[in-house]
Design a protein around this motif. Structure first.
Motif, mmCIF file in Angstrom:
data_model
loop_
_atom_site.group_PDB
_atom_site.id
_atom_site.type_symbol
_atom_site.label_atom_id
_atom_site.label_comp_id
_atom_site.label_asym_id
_atom_site.label_seq_id
_atom_site.Cartn_x
_atom_site.Cartn_y
_atom_site.Cartn_z
ATOM 1 N N ASN A 1 38.733 37.598 36.718
ATOM 2 C CA ASN A 1 38.856 38.775 35.854
ATOM 3 C C ASN A 1 39.395 39.974 36.631
ATOM 4 O O ASN A 1 40.271 40.710 36.148
ATOM 5 C CB ASN A 1 37.498 39.106 35.231
ATOM 6 C CG ASN A 1 37.159 38.215 34.043
ATOM 7 O OD1 ASN A 1 37.551 38.493 32.918
ATOM 8 N ND2 ASN A 1 36.437 37.136 34.303
ATOM 9 N N GLU A 2 38.869 40.182 37.844
ATOM 10 C CA GLU A 2 39.361 41.292 38.666
ATOM 11 C C GLU A 2 40.819 41.076 39.059
ATOM 12 O O GLU A 2 41.648 41.996 39.010
ATOM 13 C CB GLU A 2 38.504 41.442 39.918
ATOM 14 C CG GLU A 2 38.956 42.599 40.807
ATOM 15 C CD GLU A 2 38.115 42.750 42.066
ATOM 16 O OE1 GLU A 2 38.471 43.594 42.915
ATOM 17 O OE2 GLU A 2 37.107 42.021 42.205
ATOM 18 N N ASN A 3 41.137 39.838 39.450
ATOM 19 C CA ASN A 3 42.513 39.537 39.839
ATOM 20 C C ASN A 3 43.488 39.747 38.692
ATOM 21 O O ASN A 3 44.612 40.218 38.889
ATOM 22 C CB ASN A 3 42.606 38.099 40.349
ATOM 23 C CG ASN A 3 42.041 37.937 41.743
ATOM 24 O OD1 ASN A 3 41.869 38.912 42.475
ATOM 25 N ND2 ASN A 3 41.744 36.704 42.125
ATOM 26 N N ASP B 1 44.318 43.287 38.471
ATOM 27 C CA ASP B 1 45.279 43.663 39.513
ATOM 28 C C ASP B 1 46.696 43.225 39.156
ATOM 29 O O ASP B 1 47.674 43.944 39.399
ATOM 30 C CB ASP B 1 44.868 43.050 40.854
ATOM 31 C CG ASP B 1 43.626 43.710 41.429
ATOM 32 O OD1 ASP B 1 43.294 44.829 40.993
ATOM 33 O OD2 ASP B 1 42.987 43.102 42.308
#
Length: 250
Positions: free
Chosen positions: A165-167, A170
């Motif tokens: 999810n974070e990637n 980004d």
């Protein structure tokens, strides 16, 4: 003539004749009547492959421990030989195959690592970690559309997989930066695109050790897309005893 049926162990069997037999049949003596054929004995269940045995499982766990120790000592070639043998011994187990991709990434053999993760995502698309690491390699090459696709597949496989999810956030930011940069070049007097581009670059430059990004010059200074170092919960039937996920920033 109608026949009554009953279900027995998954098979349909005739249990009785509802109409009277012809007189000639009724007149026959018991000695002339044919005896019913005995039902065949149920087949024995197939034997499980040797890789499912407890001894094989313990040997695999020990082998994975040895491989990780080799990796920690940067004995990468030995580790790959070990991992290849483990994959051969237990082809349904994804851990060794995944760890080989991690080793190839650490060696800088990105094309080989990508091929390894691609094979794993093709054979076990339900595992999110291979999709995530393949996305990280696409991002290194600047192929953010491909990275986005793999991260979306990782999240579809496990919506609660935080690193993916974070990637994905980004990757969306990098795609946005590329569009803002292009907008600035297409219209020289554009005032908003450069400001938005700076904001995106500041966001990408944030690291766990810094809450501000004033020192960032551009998006190239941002941390790489994060890769997983292990598979959290392998779904292969012979995967008992595998370790938990360890996430690291590449």
């Amino acid at each position: 003539m109608s026949i009554r049926f009953a279900i027995l162990a998954g098979f349909v069997l005739a249990t009785a004749l509802t109409a009277a037999l012809p007189r000639v049949a009724l007149a026959q003596s018991p000695s002339t009547m044919s005896s019913p054929t005995a039902a065949p004995a149920p087949a024995a269940p197939p034997e499980l492959p040797p890789e499912y045995s407890e001894a094989a499982r313990k040997a695999f766990i020990a082998g994975m421990k040895d491989a990780r120790e080799m990796i920690a000592k940067k004995r990468y070639d030995e580790a790959i030989v070990k991992l290849d043998q483990l994959s051969k011994d237990r082809p349904r187990e994804p851990q060794a195959r995944f760890l080989k991709g991690v080793v190839l990434t650490d060696q800088g053999k990105l094309d080989e690592a990508m091929a390894q993760f691609q094979q794993l995502t093709a054979s076990m698309p339900e595992l999110p970690e291979p999709h995530n690491n393949l996305a990280a390699l696409y991002a290194r090459k600047g192929q953010y559309d491909l990275a986005r696709r793999e991260l979306e597949l990782a999240i579809a496989a496990d919506p609660d997989y935080g690193i993916a999810n974070e990637n994905l956030g980004d990757v969306y930011a990098r795609l946005a930066a590329a569009q803002y940069e292009r907008a600035g070049t297409l219209k020289k007097n554009n005032k908003t695109a450069p400001a938005k581009l700076k904001l995106i670059r500041d966001v990408l430059a944030v690291t766990p050790d810094s809450t501000t990004a004033s020192a960032a010059a551009d998006a190239k200074a941002a941390a790489d897309i994060k890769a997983a170092a292990d598979i959290k919960a392998a779904t292969a039937p012979a995967s008992a005893g595998t370790s938990d996920t360890k996430e690291k920033s590449k």
